[in-house]
Design a protein around this motif. Sequence first.
Motif, mmCIF file in Angstrom:
data_model
loop_
_atom_site.group_PDB
_atom_site.id
_atom_site.type_symbol
_atom_site.label_atom_id
_atom_site.label_comp_id
_atom_site.label_asym_id
_atom_site.label_seq_id
_atom_site.Cartn_x
_atom_site.Cartn_y
_atom_site.Cartn_z
ATOM 1 N N ASP A 148 106.627 66.551 55.227
ATOM 2 C CA ASP A 148 106.120 66.888 53.898
ATOM 3 C C ASP A 148 105.555 68.311 53.867
ATOM 4 O OD1 ASP A 148 106.801 64.445 52.858
ATOM 5 O OD2 ASP A 148 104.801 63.569 53.105
ATOM 6 N N ASP A 149 104.947 68.726 54.957
ATOM 7 C CA ASP A 149 104.387 70.077 55.025
ATOM 8 C C ASP A 149 105.498 71.117 54.955
ATOM 9 O OD1 ASP A 149 101.794 69.099 55.298
ATOM 10 O OD2 ASP A 149 101.944 69.000 57.486
ATOM 11 N N TYR A 150 106.566 70.896 55.716
ATOM 12 C CA TYR A 150 107.690 71.841 55.665
ATOM 13 C C TYR A 150 108.310 71.868 54.273
ATOM 14 C CZ TYR A 150 107.422 71.967 60.775
ATOM 15 O OH TYR A 150 106.989 72.135 62.067
ATOM 16 N N GLU A 151 108.388 70.710 53.634
ATOM 17 C CA GLU A 151 108.935 70.620 52.273
ATOM 18 C C GLU A 151 108.074 71.437 51.317
ATOM 19 O OE1 GLU A 151 111.858 69.595 49.773
ATOM 20 O OE2 GLU A 151 111.755 68.609 51.740
ATOM 21 N N LEU A 152 106.766 71.385 51.495
ATOM 22 C CA LEU A 152 105.832 72.080 50.620
ATOM 23 C C LEU A 152 106.061 73.584 50.606
ATOM 24 C CD1 LEU A 152 103.196 71.984 48.869
ATOM 25 C CD2 LEU A 152 101.940 72.285 51.024
ATOM 26 N N VAL A 153 106.430 74.157 51.753
ATOM 27 C CA VAL A 153 106.570 75.617 51.855
ATOM 28 C C VAL A 153 108.023 76.069 51.828
ATOM 29 C CG1 VAL A 153 104.387 75.880 53.050
ATOM 30 C CG2 VAL A 153 106.469 75.503 54.391
ATOM 31 N N GLY A 154 108.924 75.183 51.415
ATOM 32 C CA GLY A 154 110.321 75.574 51.274
ATOM 33 C C GLY A 154 111.149 75.503 52.531
ATOM 34 N N ASN A 155 110.665 74.824 53.570
ATOM 35 C CA ASN A 155 111.402 74.694 54.820
ATOM 36 C C ASN A 155 111.805 73.245 55.082
ATOM 37 O OD1 ASN A 155 109.923 77.252 54.964
ATOM 38 N ND2 ASN A 155 110.687 77.399 57.043
ATOM 39 N N GLY A 156 111.974 72.507 53.992
ATOM 40 C CA GLY A 156 112.249 71.082 54.124
ATOM 41 C C GLY A 156 113.629 70.757 54.663
ATOM 42 N N LYS A 157 114.574 71.678 54.509
ATOM 43 C CA LYS A 157 115.949 71.384 54.925
ATOM 44 C C LYS A 157 116.041 71.165 56.432
ATOM 45 C CE LYS A 157 120.717 73.017 54.580
ATOM 46 N NZ LYS A 157 121.624 74.074 54.050
ATOM 47 N N TYR A 158 115.461 72.081 57.214
ATOM 48 C CA TYR A 158 115.551 71.973 58.675
ATOM 49 C C TYR A 158 114.223 71.567 59.315
ATOM 50 C CZ TYR A 158 119.972 74.385 57.964
ATOM 51 O OH TYR A 158 121.233 74.733 57.534
ATOM 52 N N LYS A 159 113.162 71.562 58.524
ATOM 53 C CA LYS A 159 111.846 71.099 58.988
ATOM 54 C C LYS A 159 111.356 71.888 60.206
ATOM 55 C CE LYS A 159 112.714 66.559 57.052
ATOM 56 N NZ LYS A 159 113.929 67.054 56.362
ATOM 57 N N ASN A 160 111.446 73.207 60.085
ATOM 58 C CA ASN A 160 110.918 74.109 61.106
ATOM 59 C C ASN A 160 110.830 75.511 60.511
ATOM 60 O OD1 ASN A 160 113.498 75.356 61.240
ATOM 61 N ND2 ASN A 160 114.188 73.869 62.762
ATOM 62 N N PHE A 161 110.351 76.456 61.313
ATOM 63 C CA PHE A 161 110.331 77.860 60.925
ATOM 64 C C PHE A 161 111.408 78.590 61.701
ATOM 65 C CE2 PHE A 161 105.749 76.865 60.071
ATOM 66 C CZ PHE A 161 105.819 77.003 58.690
ATOM 67 N N ASP A 162 112.151 79.434 61.025
ATOM 68 C CA ASP A 162 113.245 80.174 61.647
ATOM 69 C C ASP A 162 112.691 81.489 62.207
ATOM 70 O OD1 ASP A 162 115.532 81.490 62.349
ATOM 71 O OD2 ASP A 162 116.635 80.981 60.540
ATOM 72 N N VAL A 163 112.641 81.597 63.526
ATOM 73 C CA VAL A 163 112.063 82.790 64.156
ATOM 74 C C VAL A 163 113.117 83.648 64.841
ATOM 75 C CG1 VAL A 163 109.815 81.710 64.458
ATOM 76 C CG2 VAL A 163 111.524 81.531 66.281
ATOM 77 N N ARG A 164 114.384 83.420 64.526
ATOM 78 C CA ARG A 164 115.432 84.263 65.103
ATOM 79 C C ARG A 164 115.260 85.708 64.642
ATOM 80 N NH1 ARG A 164 120.688 81.723 62.823
ATOM 81 N NH2 ARG A 164 119.251 81.434 61.067
ATOM 82 N N SER A 165 115.604 86.629 65.507
ATOM 83 C CA SER A 165 115.575 88.035 65.120
ATOM 84 C C SER A 165 116.707 88.295 64.139
ATOM 85 C CB SER A 165 115.727 88.944 66.343
ATOM 86 O OG SER A 165 114.654 88.754 67.231
ATOM 87 N N GLY A 166 116.411 89.109 63.147
ATOM 88 C CA GLY A 166 117.444 89.414 62.172
ATOM 89 C C GLY A 166 117.000 89.056 60.766
ATOM 90 N N LYS A 167 117.967 88.962 59.882
ATOM 91 C CA LYS A 167 117.647 88.805 58.456
ATOM 92 C C LYS A 167 116.984 87.474 58.135
ATOM 93 C CE LYS A 167 122.203 86.960 57.159
ATOM 94 N NZ LYS A 167 123.364 87.150 56.276
#
Length: 434
Positions: free
Chosen positions: A352-371
């Motif tokens: 639910d927290d990831y959904e709240l901030v717009g990261n609900g699809k993969y339920k994580n933060f994307d920290v890859r280098s790049g765009k």
Amino acid sequence: MKYSKILFGLAVFCGMGSFTSCDVNDEFYDELDNMEEAGFVKEVEYTLVEKDYEFFKSDEDELKNKIAKYKSFGADYTAIKYMPEFLADKYPYLDKGSVVTTTFKYHISSEYERSTDPEAYEMEAKDYDSLGTAKNEPGDKDAFSSKAVVDDYMPVFLERRFPIAVDGDSKLVKYTYKGGGDKYLDMQFDGTVWTVSSKEFGFDTDEAYRLSKEDYDSMGEGKDQPGDYDNFSSYVKPEDFLPAFMLGKYPDAKAGDVVTIKYYYYGYWNDKYIGFIKKNDQWVKNVTVSYDWATGEFELKTLSEDIEKVETFKFDGKVWAYVPPIKFVRVEATDDAIQYKGKDNTAALTDDDYELVGNGKYKNFDVRSGKDEETEEVRISKLTKVLKERYPDLKVGEVYFIEYKVYAGNGGIESQDSNDNGLWDIYLKAVEDN
């Protein structure tokens, strides 16, 4: 419910006296309707209207009375100090824990800044003559013009007039422009040549847009219009013409954009620069710059303006108190940190927290280098939203420990934020957001 209690109390009160002595007006019932519609919610948003400021009329408190006089709050008569009594009067029925977010007018007074640099020099007839007396040269009419361009001649003149100048020297040169009266030009020596320089007054005059002949003409070429003499004057005021001109010049400008205009003013040397800010669909003057030859001072004037401001207040059961806006900053680990727990009592962010901030699809933060990288700044912003949702009563000074999942790509990524649980973590401290 409290709505019923108010009506019952009103009925009892009316029953104690004559019916005519209990005249309840429509405004009272409108307020009750609003209360019922809100269902006694604890969180209210309210924008003060003009008549609300009359509440602050006072014969004893001069500062408080300014709120009523100017229909706004200000630096000396703040909402933090005076809004609580207004809310107590407006919301007598709200219980402990209620929160009201107020929107109101805030007056920002004019501010002045002065500087005595650079040293001023006023050109004489012999100075113009030294630059040539032939037709269309400065000495021809003892003035610069569209034919004798000041930016072309001034560096040459200063090199001859001040041959022992050193790096950093500056001169404010007063000169005559044919048909335009007295002007001034701020010049600085860089160790090799004299170049046009501008005083730095909290806005970038180096980036100022200089009006061209075509610009003046576009604002009208008739009598008492800028294009008549390609300048402004006491009869042709820049604030009367420039806002409309800038709408056409900067069609894609957004609210908050700032532009500085450089222009000629007939017969005077003041207001050579003028600043504008885009508000809603209009350009509004917000800065002027002038030079006083009697005192040798520049003066910057940031014009007064009224803006909208938002502040939040909370009721503790007795009084209303200001709730400072809070933001989070990263800090070092601390033993007294509050361990974040999601709605299901887990120690890390939930779905639910990831959904709240717009990261609900993969339920994580994307920290890859790049765009696709979500930088630490972005993550803190999103974690702030989660914390405010989960802890509505958080306080300045509190430190929270949060764990969350990341996606680092197939190759993975090492980070000091990684922990033994395969998660990343961070300590965030609540501080006042000024």
